[in-house]
Design a protein around this motif. Structure first.
Motif, PDB file in Angstrom:
ATOM      1  N   ASP A 115       0.849  -1.190   0.000  1.00 26.42           N
ATOM      2  CA  ASP A 115       0.000   0.000   0.000  1.00 26.42           C
ATOM      3  C   ASP A 115       0.889   1.247   0.000  1.00 26.42           C
ATOM      4  O   ASP A 115       1.650   1.464   0.943  1.00 26.42           O
ATOM      5  CB  ASP A 115      -0.892  -0.016   1.245  1.00 26.42           C
ATOM      6  CG  ASP A 115      -1.894   1.128   1.276  1.00 26.42           C
ATOM      7  OD1 ASP A 115      -1.577   2.216   0.745  1.00 26.42           O
ATOM      8  OD2 ASP A 115      -2.986   0.942   1.830  1.00 26.42           O
ATOM      9  N   ASN A 118       0.570   3.411   3.180  1.00 26.46           N
ATOM     10  CA  ASN A 118       1.289   2.858   4.330  1.00 26.46           C
ATOM     11  C   ASN A 118       2.787   3.139   4.213  1.00 26.46           C
ATOM     12  O   ASN A 118       3.444   3.528   5.194  1.00 26.46           O
ATOM     13  CB  ASN A 118       1.061   1.347   4.430  1.00 26.46           C
ATOM     14  CG  ASN A 118      -0.075   0.983   5.367  1.00 26.46           C
ATOM     15  OD1 ASN A 118      -0.453   1.754   6.234  1.00 26.46           O
ATOM     16  ND2 ASN A 118      -0.624  -0.200   5.185  1.00 26.46           N
ATOM     17  N   SER A 206       3.421  -6.938   6.118  1.00 30.02           N
ATOM     18  CA  SER A 206       2.182  -6.381   5.589  1.00 30.02           C
ATOM     19  C   SER A 206       1.064  -6.527   6.614  1.00 30.02           C
ATOM     20  O   SER A 206       1.106  -7.397   7.488  1.00 30.02           O
ATOM     21  CB  SER A 206       1.787  -7.089   4.300  1.00 30.02           C
ATOM     22  OG  SER A 206       1.460  -8.442   4.564  1.00 30.02           O
ATOM     23  N   GLU A 207       0.058  -5.685   6.475  1.00 31.23           N
ATOM     24  CA  GLU A 207      -1.047  -5.703   7.429  1.00 31.23           C
ATOM     25  C   GLU A 207      -1.806  -7.023   7.357  1.00 31.23           C
ATOM     26  O   GLU A 207      -2.253  -7.549   8.363  1.00 31.23           O
ATOM     27  CB  GLU A 207      -1.988  -4.540   7.131  1.00 31.23           C
ATOM     28  CG  GLU A 207      -3.082  -4.372   8.158  1.00 31.23           C
ATOM     29  CD  GLU A 207      -3.892  -3.108   7.938  1.00 31.23           C
ATOM     30  OE1 GLU A 207      -4.953  -2.982   8.569  1.00 31.23           O
ATOM     31  OE2 GLU A 207      -3.458  -2.249   7.134  1.00 31.23           O
ATOM     32  N   SER A 233      -5.237  -5.928  16.104  1.00 33.14           N
ATOM     33  CA  SER A 233      -4.215  -5.585  15.114  1.00 33.14           C
ATOM     34  C   SER A 233      -4.270  -4.093  14.827  1.00 33.14           C
ATOM     35  O   SER A 233      -5.273  -3.427  15.076  1.00 33.14           O
ATOM     36  CB  SER A 233      -4.435  -6.371  13.818  1.00 33.14           C
ATOM     37  OG  SER A 233      -5.647  -5.985  13.190  1.00 33.14           O
ATOM     38  N   LEU A 234      -3.165  -3.566  14.309  1.00 30.24           N
ATOM     39  CA  LEU A 234      -3.065  -2.162  13.938  1.00 30.24           C
ATOM     40  C   LEU A 234      -2.676  -2.054  12.470  1.00 30.24           C
ATOM     41  O   LEU A 234      -2.054  -2.964  11.908  1.00 30.24           O
ATOM     42  CB  LEU A 234      -2.003  -1.453  14.788  1.00 30.24           C
ATOM     43  CG  LEU A 234      -2.296  -1.252  16.268  1.00 30.24           C
ATOM     44  CD1 LEU A 234      -1.058  -0.709  16.973  1.00 30.24           C
ATOM     45  CD2 LEU A 234      -3.462  -0.288  16.448  1.00 30.24           C
ATOM     46  N   ASN A 235      -3.028  -0.949  11.858  1.00 32.30           N
ATOM     47  CA  ASN A 235      -2.526  -0.644  10.522  1.00 32.30           C
ATOM     48  C   ASN A 235      -0.995  -0.739  10.534  1.00 32.30           C
ATOM     49  O   ASN A 235      -0.351  -0.363  11.518  1.00 32.30           O
ATOM     50  CB  ASN A 235      -2.996   0.773  10.158  1.00 32.30           C
ATOM     51  CG  ASN A 235      -2.405   1.285   8.872  1.00 32.30           C
ATOM     52  OD1 ASN A 235      -1.255   1.704   8.852  1.00 32.30           O
ATOM     53  ND2 ASN A 235      -3.178   1.252   7.815  1.00 32.30           N
ATOM     54  N   ALA A 236      -0.413  -1.233   9.448  1.00 31.04           N
ATOM     55  CA  ALA A 236       1.036  -1.482   9.406  1.00 31.04           C
ATOM     56  C   ALA A 236       1.844  -0.224   9.712  1.00 31.04           C
ATOM     57  O   ALA A 236       2.837  -0.279  10.451  1.00 31.04           O
ATOM     58  CB  ALA A 236       1.431  -2.048   8.041  1.00 31.04           C
ATOM     59  N   SER A 237       1.436   0.908   9.158  1.00 31.83           N
ATOM     60  CA  SER A 237       2.211   2.132   9.385  1.00 31.83           C
ATOM     61  C   SER A 237       2.053   2.638  10.820  1.00 31.83           C
ATOM     62  O   SER A 237       2.991   3.202  11.396  1.00 31.83           O
ATOM     63  CB  SER A 237       1.800   3.222   8.393  1.00 31.83           C
ATOM     64  OG  SER A 237       0.439   3.569   8.534  1.00 31.83           O
TER      65      SER A 237
END
Length: 254
Positions: A115, A118, A206-207, A233-237
């Motif tokens: 993404d 991200n 990756s997420e 879980s959290l967004n990857a960034s």
């Protein structure tokens, strides 16, 4: 919706047509990948493929209809080069950057981030925390597109990015340089209790899939963010930002 619209977003910096692609190679500009039409094997295309092989550029063969879908000029002549918004550096350049500042290397390794938003957000945080560079793989990764540059809010101008053929092998190299490798994983040690001081490479996956199995096995440690709510879980960034600032906190308190 155009089913290849996502590919257009990833590859905004397209150079189309045989002569134009040849000129990109001559210019020395970094190329993320070359796309050629299946069955297109005339002399110029063979020359482009040979130049790509010499420079280690990924070549993909697509159906012509699929190439037509993403073509911006509609005159691609069976070949499109996806070029980066900025030139890449080497892993050695990133390590040397840390040494020149008299600091322990602090490197972010992205495994499978596709993404561009991200990626841009990670670059923005990497600049904010003073990380020395970011490493991405040649495959299964978004490249340095205009969207990445825009999302980074200018950070791409200050954070060096290296693109490598194999993340697992790169981790081996980093460890030989005395750099500890930490993998972000839900089953890892609480990052607020782990020792994240010293030379460090932080690996973010990756997420959807996280860090790949082989890359995870190559890491010295796995660390996680404690989750106290219903969502696990959290967004990857966002996760990357939490880890990066924990490294900063520990360094300041060392």
């Amino acid at each position: 919706m155009n089913r290849y619209a996502d590919e257009r977003e990833f590859n905004e910096n397209q150079v189309e047509g045989r002569n134009a692609v040849l000129e990109v190679f001559k210019s020395g500009r970094d190329i993320d990948k070359i796309i050629v039409a299946k069955g297109n094997t005339d002399g110029t295309i063979r020359r482009i493929i040979a130049m790509a092989a010499e420079k280690g550029v990924v070549v993909q063969q697509w159906d012509r209809k699929r190439i037509d879908e993403i073509s911006q000029t509609k005159n691609h002549q069976g070949v499109i080069a996806m070029v980066s918004s900025h030139n890449y550096v080497s892993v050695e350049d990133i390590i040397d950057r840390a040494k020149s500042k008299g600091q322990d290397p602090f490197i972010i390794v992205l495994d499978g981030i596709t993404d561009p938003h991200n990626f841009g957000a990670v670059l923005r945080t990497a600049d904010a925390v003073g990380a020395h560079g970011v490493i991405i793989p040649k495959r299964r990764s978004v490249a340095l597109t205009a969207t990445v540059a825009k999302t980074s809010a200018g950070a791409l101008e200050y954070v060096p990015v290296a693109k490598v053929t194999n993340i697992a092998n790169t981790l081996d190299y980093l460890k030989k340089q005395g750099i500890w490798t930490f993998c972000a994983d839900m089953g890892g040690e609480n990052c607020f209790k782990a020792n994240l001081k010293g030379p460090i490479a932080l690996v973010i996956g990756s997420e959807g899939e996280g860090v790949s199995r082989l890359v995870k096995e190559k890491c010295d440690f796995t660390v996680s963010i404690p989750m106290y709510g219903s969502i696990q879980s959290l967004n990857a960034s966002v996760a990357a930002a939490v880890f990066m600032y924990e490294v900063v906190r520990q360094r300041q308190n060392a």
